[in-house]
Structures are given as structure tokens and as C-alpha cells.
Scaffold this active site. Structure first.
Site, PDB file in Angstrom:
ATOM      1  N   ARG A 292       0.804  -1.221   0.000  1.00 54.19           N
ATOM      2  CA  ARG A 292       0.000   0.000   0.000  1.00 54.19           C
ATOM      3  C   ARG A 292       0.838   1.272   0.000  1.00 54.19           C
ATOM      4  O   ARG A 292       0.574   2.213  -0.741  1.00 54.19           O
ATOM      5  CB  ARG A 292      -0.866  -0.021   1.280  1.00 54.19           C
ATOM      6  CG  ARG A 292      -1.802   1.146   1.458  1.00 54.19           C
ATOM      7  CD  ARG A 292      -2.476   1.080   2.841  1.00 54.19           C
ATOM      8  NE  ARG A 292      -2.855  -0.270   3.180  1.00 54.19           N
ATOM      9  CZ  ARG A 292      -4.006  -0.828   2.841  1.00 54.19           C
ATOM     10  NH1 ARG A 292      -4.900  -0.141   2.183  1.00 54.19           N
ATOM     11  NH2 ARG A 292      -4.261  -2.086   3.159  1.00 54.19           N
ATOM     12  N   CYS A 370     -26.536  -2.465  -7.995  1.00 54.38           N
ATOM     13  CA  CYS A 370     -27.711  -2.798  -7.194  1.00 54.38           C
ATOM     14  C   CYS A 370     -27.309  -3.497  -5.908  1.00 54.38           C
ATOM     15  O   CYS A 370     -27.496  -4.698  -5.752  1.00 54.38           O
ATOM     16  CB  CYS A 370     -28.667  -3.659  -7.995  1.00 54.38           C
ATOM     17  SG  CYS A 370     -29.448  -2.716  -9.286  1.00 54.38           S
ATOM     18  N   TYR A 399      -4.899  -1.354  -3.976  1.00 51.07           N
ATOM     19  CA  TYR A 399      -6.092  -2.189  -3.845  1.00 51.07           C
ATOM     20  C   TYR A 399      -7.315  -1.502  -4.449  1.00 51.07           C
ATOM     21  O   TYR A 399      -8.435  -1.672  -3.985  1.00 51.07           O
ATOM     22  CB  TYR A 399      -6.333  -2.572  -2.371  1.00 51.07           C
ATOM     23  CG  TYR A 399      -5.108  -3.188  -1.727  1.00 51.07           C
ATOM     24  CD1 TYR A 399      -4.706  -4.484  -2.060  1.00 51.07           C
ATOM     25  CD2 TYR A 399      -4.311  -2.468  -0.839  1.00 51.07           C
ATOM     26  CE1 TYR A 399      -3.559  -5.037  -1.509  1.00 51.07           C
ATOM     27  CE2 TYR A 399      -3.166  -3.015  -0.279  1.00 51.07           C
ATOM     28  CZ  TYR A 399      -2.799  -4.302  -0.624  1.00 51.07           C
ATOM     29  OH  TYR A 399      -1.664  -4.850  -0.083  1.00 51.07           O
TER      30      TYR A 399
HETATM   31  C1  LIG Z   1      -0.479  -7.920   1.351  1.00 51.82           C
HETATM   32  C2  LIG Z   1       0.839  -8.304   1.855  1.00 51.82           C
HETATM   33  C3  LIG Z   1       1.819  -7.342   2.085  1.00 51.82           C
HETATM   34  C4  LIG Z   1       1.604  -5.881   1.895  1.00 51.82           C
HETATM   35  O1  LIG Z   1       0.669  -5.324   2.737  1.00 51.82           O
HETATM   36  P1  LIG Z   1       0.447  -3.734   2.679  1.00 51.82           P
HETATM   37  O2  LIG Z   1      -0.535  -3.471   3.743  1.00 51.82           O
HETATM   38  O3  LIG Z   1      -0.100  -3.415   1.331  1.00 51.82           O
HETATM   39  O4  LIG Z   1       1.751  -3.100   2.925  1.00 51.82           O
HETATM   40  C5  LIG Z   1       3.070  -7.782   2.484  1.00 51.82           C
HETATM   41  N1  LIG Z   1       3.325  -9.093   2.688  1.00 51.82           N
HETATM   42  C6  LIG Z   1       2.394 -10.043   2.486  1.00 51.82           C
HETATM   43  C7  LIG Z   1       2.747 -11.456   2.703  1.00 51.82           C
HETATM   44  C8  LIG Z   1       1.126  -9.688   2.078  1.00 51.82           C
HETATM   45  O5  LIG Z   1       0.213 -10.638   1.887  1.00 51.82           O
END
Ligand SMILES: *Cc1c(COP(=O)(O)O)cnc(C)c1O
Length: 452
Positions: A292, A370, A399
Site C-alpha cells: 500500500r 444494485c 487495492y
Molecule cells: C499484502 C501483503 C503485504 C503488503 O501489505 P500492505 O498493507 O499493502 O503493505 C506484504 N506481505 C504479504 C505477505 C502480504 O500478503
């Protein structure tokens, strides 16, 4: 925390967060006019800056981008050029990362209950790219890799028993689904080392770590540091130590969705991480894998107001983007900042005043699907929307497009990437014809194709 001093690393050149108010209204309006709405806009320069800030805060760590936050090719290439590795959650993500130029030595595949098809694919990739690493969270998965003749690089995912996150559904650290329970992790890692080249241990607490949740982050990191030290010692007189390359403490670095939320104090998180993990055995590096944080504030979703409906309780503002374009509000009750960029008309056809000259009104912004849950916000104060106004939904780069889907037979939106002053359509808008391409009777004529 930065005080905005131009000499500080977080000075105006590379601020710790980009807000929806920081985007040029004129630029966004021009993009919406040219490419139509709903439209994702992803700023690759900002993606690069976020990578840079992570690398500055964690200069000695391996930084891996969790690809699932945004898998667009242009984003992956930007991240690769910025020097980050790729952490992939599926065969599809590994495939995309390879196509974007990541070599095996920069590829990490995290196998969560991996389908046979995914394992077959990744084991095949590893034959050509033996430096690829598979992160494994269950002994069954190790067995399934061994059955396929894999004896390469493995990282053991541990369930640290602590979780953090902005919502129940993304708190992975405590969820039994993820990782080998911490009380069995050392033993499982030593067993794995008899069959594979065990290079790391891994834990990911969940998503949305902010400065208030540093305690659970610290706890997770400390446990991982302990495990690394334990593994560096032989289990018994005739045992041998596990020679780890890294301890990966996951992602989850939060971004300020709320307008008044402070940006994550990355240097403070980095200091807390280093302190909690230390001292790592010689030769063992720290690794992090944010998703993120790299892409969220680099993206906005543009959507156009098509209906303004006063009701006894609230003003409902209908827009052309909904939960199929941006699922997070419906799925996680997530907050996304929304800015009215104006451009609409009054009911008598005259131009509506500029948003700054309108009164702020509490509104619900609802999409075309809907479902009652199909809202982008409820009871939010916006410059009173008029039909035809353009709304910018902020912090939508992570996301966002990734979770877009075709529910209600809605084609997915287009996406443009901004790169050093240039604009490129990186994902074209889907057509009605795209909706049926996988169906047996798909060869019917798409009557709208010409018009769209
Ligand atoms: C989704 C995920 C991340 C990243 O998470 P963020 O909140 O987007 O930083 C890192 N490691 C694993 C194993 C994940 O599944």
C-alpha cells in the site's frame, strides 16, 4: 517528523503523504474529459518517490514491493527501476513481475494454500530462475514443493500470534490461516533445512500499521529477531545452525486516508523496527515488504456525478463509479477522501459555481450497482454536488484497480499513468464485449463496440 524544512529528507520535494487536495484540479479535469470516467490516474513519479522514501528510511534492509497492491506493468517497472524486489502472492503475479523485468534473484513468491497449478508454474519458473525464493506457511506446502522436485530457496512464514490492521479482514498476523504457529516455527524451519535451502523467516502482521499501532509491530519484529537468533544456534551437539540471509517483517505501512490523519512517521517506524529486531546474527539482513505505502497516494479515481437526489434524510449523489471500481469502502468500510472538482450544471442548465463558492453539504455518494453497500462515502461534507461535477476519490492507488471486478456486468474502468509530464493509457476501458470473452457463446456481436 518533518516540519516542512526544505533541507529535511521529507521536505516539500518528497512529502510523506500526498493528499487529494494536492492534485491539480485542472489536470484531473482534463484527463477526465479526454479519457472519460470512471478513470484511475496513477502517478509513476509519486510511486518512485515513495520507493525512495522507503529506501532512505531502511537503508540496510531489503525492500520488497508487495505486488498485489497494484500490479500494473508501468508500476512494476517503476518499482523495479527504483531498486525494490517483488513479493508475489500468486502465479499470476510472478508472471507479471517476470514480464516487468524482475529476475529470479528479485522475486519472492509467498504461497498461501497455493493451488497445484500455481506451484507447478512457480517450480517451473525456478528451474530457469533458481534464485527465486518461495515463502511457505505450512508443512504441507513444503511437502508439495518437494513432491515436485523443488529443493531450492525457501523462506518460512511464521504466524507471530500478533496482528495489526485497519480492519478485521486484513489482520493476518494473528489469523491461523497464515504461517506456521510460532511455537513450532523453529522446529519446522530446521526440518525444512534438511530438504531445502532455507534462506529466511517471514511474518506479516496485516495491513494498516500506523504510529499508534507501533507496539504490536515492535512485538512481532522482536519475536522474529528472537527466532533468528535461536536458529543461528545449533539445536543440539550434532546439529548445525541455519544460515539465514534475512528476516522479513512484512508490510502493512499505513497511509493517511483521512484528511486530518498524520502521515506515517517512516523514520520512527524504521527506528522502532531496527531496535526491536536487534541484534541480528552476523550476515542476516532485515527485509520489509510494503504494498500500500508504495502506490496508495500515487493514485486517484475520477468519477462523474450523474444524479443528485434530495431525500428527507440525506442528499444522495449518484456517480458512475461504484464498488466494482473501488471495493474498499464496501468491503472494509474504508474511508477515502473525496474532493469535488466541479464542472457540473445547475438544474436550469447554467454552469454551477466553482466548488469553493458552494456551501458544504452532507452527502452520500453512491454508485450504479444494485447493492445497498455500493457507496463511496456516507454522511460526508462535500462542496454541494451538481449534476456533471467531477469527483476525485483520493488515495486510491492501492487495492483499487486490483480489486475491480465485473459484478453487475460492469466493464472495468480505464487507467492512465502519469510519468514525468507524459500521460499514457495503461489499461484501456473494458467494453461490453470484454464481459463475455470467456463465455461459450461469446461470439455474439457487441453492438456498442463502435460507440464506446
Ligand atoms: C499484502 C501483503 C503485504 C503488503 O501489505 P500492505 O498493507 O499493502 O503493505 C506484504 N506481505 C504479504 C505477505 C502480504 O500478503
Amino acid at each position: 517528523m518533518s516540519d516542512g524544512d526544505a533541507d529535511a529528507p521529507d521536505g516539500p520535494e518528497n512529502p510523506p503523504a500526498r493528499r487529494v487536495s494536492d492534485w491539480s484540479a485542472e489536470r484531473l479535469a482534463g484527463l477526465a474529459d479526454e479519457h472519460d470516467t470512471p478513470l484511475y490516474v496513477q502517478d509513476l513519479d509519486r510511486v518512485g518517490e515513495n520507493c525512495e522514501r522507503l529506501r532512505d528510511a531502511f537503508p540496510d534492509a531489503d525492500v520488497r514491493y508487495a505486488v498485489k497492491a497494484h500490479t500494473g506493468r508501468a508500476v512494476l517497472e517503476t518499482v523495479r527501476e527504483a531498486g525494490l524486489d517483488a513479493e508475489c502472492a500468486s502465479a499470476g503475479e510472478v508472471d507479471r513481475a517476470l514480464a516487468a523485468g524482475f529476475g529470479g534473484d528479485r522475486l519472492h513468491y509467498t504461497a498461501v494454500n497455493p493451488p497445484a497449478r500455481d506451484l507447478d508454474y512457480v517450480v517451473g519458473v525456478a528451474e530457469a530462475e533458481p534464485d527465486l525464493t518461495v515463502t511457505v506457511g505450512a508443512v504441507d506446502t513444503l511437502d508439495r514443493l518437494a513432491e515436485r522436485g523443488y529443493d531450492g530457496r525457501v523462506c518460512v512464514r511464521v504466524n507471530p500470534g500478533v496482528g495489526a490492521g485497519h480492519h478485521e479482514k486484513v489482520r493476518t498476523g494473528g489469523a491461523a490461516k497464515f504461517g506456521i504457529p510460532s511455537d513450532r516455527a523453529a522446529e519446522a524451519t530446521r526440518d525444512a533445512a534438511e530438504r531445502f535451502d532455507v534462506v529466511g523467516i517471514h511474518a506479516h502482521a496485516g495491513s494498516g500499521i500506523d504510529s499508534d499501532q507501533l507496539d504490536s509491530h515492535r512485538e512481532l519484529v522482536a519475536r522474529m529477531g528472537e527466532l533468528a537468533r535461536e536458529l543461528a544456534e545449533p539445536e543440539d551437539a550434532d546439529g548445525s545452525p541455519i544460515d539465514l540471509e534475512y528476516v522479513d517483517v512484512g508490510g502493512g505501512f499505513g497511509v493517511p486516508y483521512e484528511e486530518d490523519a498524520p502521515a506515517l512517521d517512516l523514520p520512527a517506524v524504521a527506528a522502532a523496527t531496527r531496535e526491536a529486531v536487534a541484534p541480528l546474527p552476523a550476515g542476516v539482513d532485515l527485509a520489509i515488504e510494503p504494498g500500500r505505502y508504495v502506490v496508495a497516494d500515487a493514485g486517484v479515481l475520477l468519477t462523474r456525478v450523474n444524479t443528485v437526489k434530495p431525500t428527507p434524510d440525506e442528499r444522495v449523489v449518484g456517480v458512475d463509479a461504484g464498488m466494482t471500481d473501488l471495493l474498499r469502502p464496501a468491503m472494509y468500510d474504508a474511508y477515502h477522501p473525496i474532493r469535488n472538482l466541479g464542472g457540473g450544471r445547475e438544474s436550469d442548465g447554467s454552469d454551477a459555481p466553482a466548488p469553493v463558492d458552494r456551501s458544504a453539504t452532507p452527502v452520500t455518494v453512491a454508485g450504479p450497482i444494485c447493492e445497498t453497500g455500493d457507496t463511496l462515502c456516507t454522511d460526508r461534507s462535500l462542496a454541494d454536488p451538481a449534476r456533471g461535477d467531477l469527483l476525485a476519490v483520493g488515495i486510491a492507488g492501492a487495492y483499487g484497480y486490483e480489486m475491480a471486478n465485473q459484478y453487475n456486468s460492469r466493464p472495468r474502468p480505464a487507467e492512465v499513468a502519469l510519468d514525468d509530464g507524459t500521460v499514457a493509457v495503461v489499461r484501456r476501458r473494458e467494453t461490453l464485449g470484454d464481459l463475455t470473452t470467456v463465455e461459450r457463446d461469446a461470439n455474439r456481436t457487441d453492438r456498442t463496440e463502435a460507440g464506446r
